[in-house]
Design an enzyme around this catalytic site. Structure first.
Site, short mmCIF file in Angstrom:
data_model
loop_
_atom_site.label_atom_id
_atom_site.label_comp_id
_atom_site.label_asym_id
_atom_site.label_seq_id
_atom_site.Cartn_x
_atom_site.Cartn_y
_atom_site.Cartn_z
N ASP A 56 -12.18 -67.49 -64.46
CA ASP A 56 -11.83 -66.52 -63.39
C ASP A 56 -12.19 -67.11 -62.20
OD1 ASP A 56 -10.72 -64.42 -62.23
OD2 ASP A 56 -11.96 -62.86 -63.39
N ASP A 57 -11.09 -67.23 -61.12
CA ASP A 57 -11.21 -67.64 -59.89
C ASP A 57 -12.05 -68.97 -59.54
OD1 ASP A 57 -10.76 -64.98 -59.41
OD2 ASP A 57 -12.16 -64.36 -57.96
N CYS A 95 -5.60 -61.88 -60.75
CA CYS A 95 -5.98 -62.17 -62.20
C CYS A 95 -4.91 -61.63 -63.17
CB CYS A 95 -7.44 -61.36 -62.62
SG CYS A 95 -8.67 -61.90 -61.58
N HIS A 149 -6.11 -59.42 -68.08
CA HIS A 149 -6.89 -58.79 -67.05
C HIS A 149 -7.55 -57.40 -67.60
CE1 HIS A 149 -8.24 -57.61 -63.32
NE2 HIS A 149 -7.29 -56.56 -63.29
N ASP A 357 -7.41 -69.26 -63.43
CA ASP A 357 -6.38 -68.31 -63.30
C ASP A 357 -5.58 -68.60 -61.96
OD1 ASP A 357 -8.39 -67.05 -62.29
OD2 ASP A 357 -8.00 -65.15 -63.13
N HIS A 358 -6.52 -68.88 -61.05
CA HIS A 358 -6.03 -69.06 -59.42
C HIS A 358 -7.03 -69.70 -58.87
CE1 HIS A 358 -8.42 -65.73 -58.93
NE2 HIS A 358 -7.40 -64.77 -59.67
#
Length: 567
Positions: A56-57, A95, A149, A357-358
């Site tokens: 994540d992130d 997310c 998510h 995810d990003h």
């Protein structure tokens, strides 16, 4: 084991001490001896296992991506043995939509998931997810940690078994607010009580937080990512004991480095806070869209963070330190998971994919957070390892999208690719990294300035909080740029930024998503040959490029051949 009529195949032996050099004690204590990495499977099973790692992130700021600061030896080693994708992009920099898009192989617009509240299964009851497709072809599928998510985990359709909770050997962490330190738990509780009293349960949603970071002297499994790693290892071993004949799709999702930036102190100790390098470009793009950047609300709700204005340099360095510590913490957990594959003797027949995810702005463009349509938020790390890939240790500049993972994993596992998949398999790149790809990526995000918060429209209650004056300031900037075109209903609820990334350019069209063919409200164009940091919008100076790229973007969103002229 090699069959009687097969020649033995070469194996690359790597000294395990070198592999784990620089890791904290918790990872080094796993076991002693030689760490072996199989380059070729000795006797491939009919179907390979899949280790599917979501982070994540995580932005592509790792040792293997050229960072001189971040300590990520496990990911670096995996990239050196597999393939690093230098231009991989998510489909929406938040997310819920990003993960739903990847896991269904469809664009956010197609599945109508553009914010964190939308549940893809409710909106698309018959859609077949990636693990669901693998399960239909004989796989056992299971997840630990964060894959989809929030609570939208699709347990009924996507997963065939539960994790082996009874075999972990340690208790799940019980950390109120996510904190291990008593003082931070107390601060979280105090803030919770104050927000509830002032704004009520509904109005305080998202406002209840303690500090943005924590360095507790605890064991790895006393935070949830460390525990989930041990849960995944226990589940792997449980599966191999109970159903060794079935291939396994094991998904392990790490919550960090998502806020809050909490990690065991030993990972903080890997870094010198005085050497943290602040973002070099901290201003919005010249002539950029006023709606294109946000005020870092996700960070500002944390205790001790200014509710408006710039983040002071000293605090910025602490936040960078905390973020990097979280990355190293996750890196060490991945090392434990890969070692478990080795110990179980199944590494030689396992596909490994690690994806973020990003991206995440760490002060870049003056922003802290995700939720924009720019390079820093949409570009993600992606590393793939397979037993038989030919381009081992290579990197590729070919543009790929996260939704390409669905058809790619199908190809690598020998499964049919569902016709409805909107991505394209990049499996050929694992053998020929310079092979032609589709050479574009499409991302989207609705009105970041007004919808950073879960990509959802601002609630009336949010305007009544301590962020009210800052929201008004944001709106005044948009009004000043848009003039008579300002319409709150449009800008809050229907304006979508659609971004096209090609080899040279990033185009962002800001459109009313109710009218696909309407003229854009605003256009941005960035030339990565002359301006890789996207500091100056050159759309007005290059109308022909805008026209050609707009046509490609339209074709891509319509799921037709988007190739068009090479620009």
């Amino acid at each position: 084991m090699v069959g009687p009529d097969e020649p033995s195949r070469p194996r690359l032996r790597l000294n395990r001490r070198r592999f784990l050099q620089g890791l904290p004690v918790s990872a080094l204590a796993l076991r002693a001896g030689v760490f072996e990495v199989a380059v070729h499977a000795a006797a491939p099973a009919r179907k390979p296992n899949v280790l599917f790692i979501a982070v994540d992130d995580l932005r592509p700021e790792l040792g293997c991506y050229g960072s001189k600061t971040v300590r990520s030896p496990v990911l670096d080693r995996l990239a050196a043995q597999g393939m690093r994708f230098d231009r991989a992009y998510c489909q929406e920099a938040i997310c819920g939509p990003s993960r739903a898009s990847l896991m269904t192989g469809a664009r956010p617009e197609t599945i109508r998931v553009i914010d964190n509240q939308a549940y893809f299964r409710q909106l698309n009851p018959d859609i077949v997810t990636l693990p669901q497709h693998f399960a239909a072809h004989g796989y056992e599928t299971v997840y630990c940690g964060k894959i989809f998510h929030g609570r939208m985990t699709d347990d009924e359709h996507s997963w065939t078994r539960k994790p082996a909770w009874n075999r972990v050997g340690v208790k799940p962490p019980r950390n109120p607010g996510g904190y291990a330190l008593p003082e931070n738990r107390k601060q979280w509780q105090t803030n919770r009580e104050r927000m509830l009293a002032k704004y009520g349960r509904k109005g305080s949603a998202g406002l209840v937080h303690g500090p943005a970071y924590e360095a507790a002297d605890v064991k790895d499994h006393e935070y949830r990512d460390g525990f989930n790693t041990r849960l995944a290892i226990a589940t792997l071993n449980d599966h191999l004991e109970k159903a060794p004949e079935k291939p396994l799709f094991l998904a392990l999702g790490f919550h960090k480095p998502h806020l809050n930036f909490v990690a065991p102190k030993r990972y903080w100790d890997l870094y010198d806070p005085r050497k943290m390098k602040l973002a070099t470009w901290t201003h919005p793009p010249t002539d950029g869209a006023a709606v294109g950047l946000h005020e870092s609300f996700e960070l500002r709700v944390r205790h001790g963070i200014p509710k408006s204005g710039p983040i002071p340099d000293g605090l910025a360095r602490t936040l960078l330190h905390a973020y990097h510590a979280c990355v190293s913490y996750i890196d060490a957990q991945l090392g434990l998971m890969i070692q478990a594959l080795e110990d179980a003797g199944v590494r030689d027949n396992t596909l490994i994919v690690v994806w973020g995810d990003h991206g995440w702005h760490l002060g870049d463009m003056g922003v802290w957070g995700k939720a924009t349509n720019y390079e820093i938020a949409t570009r993600v790390p992606l590393i793939v390892w397979t037993p038989d890939m030919k381009a081992r240790g290579a990197a590729t500049d070919s543009i790929v999208e996260l939704l390409d993972l669905y058809p790619t994993l199908c190809d690598l596992a020998g499964l049919p690719v569902p016709a409805r998949c909107e991505g394209r398999s990049f499996a050929p790149l694992l053998h020929r990294p310079q092979a032609d790809g589709k050479n574009l990526a499409v991302s989207q995000f609705p009105s970041p300035a007004l919808r950073e918060w879960a990509a959802s429209p601002l609630s009336a209650g949010m305007r009544q909080t301590f962020f009210g004056p800052l929201i008004q300031e944001v709106e005044r900037r948009i009004m000043a740029q848009q003039g008579d075109a300002w319409d709150r209903e449009l800008f809050e609820n229907y304006l979508m930024g659609y971004a096209l990334r090609t080899d040279r350019y990033r185009l962002v069209l800001w459109r009313d998503r109710r009218h696909a063919h309407a003229e854009p409200v605003f256009v941005e164009l960035y030339d990565h040959v002359t301006d890789p940091n996207e500091t100056v919008n050159v759309a007005k100076a290059q109308p022909e490029v805008v026209k050609a790229l707009s046509a490609r973007l339209h074709r891509a969103m319509a799921n037709r051949d988007p190739s068009g002229p090479a620009v």
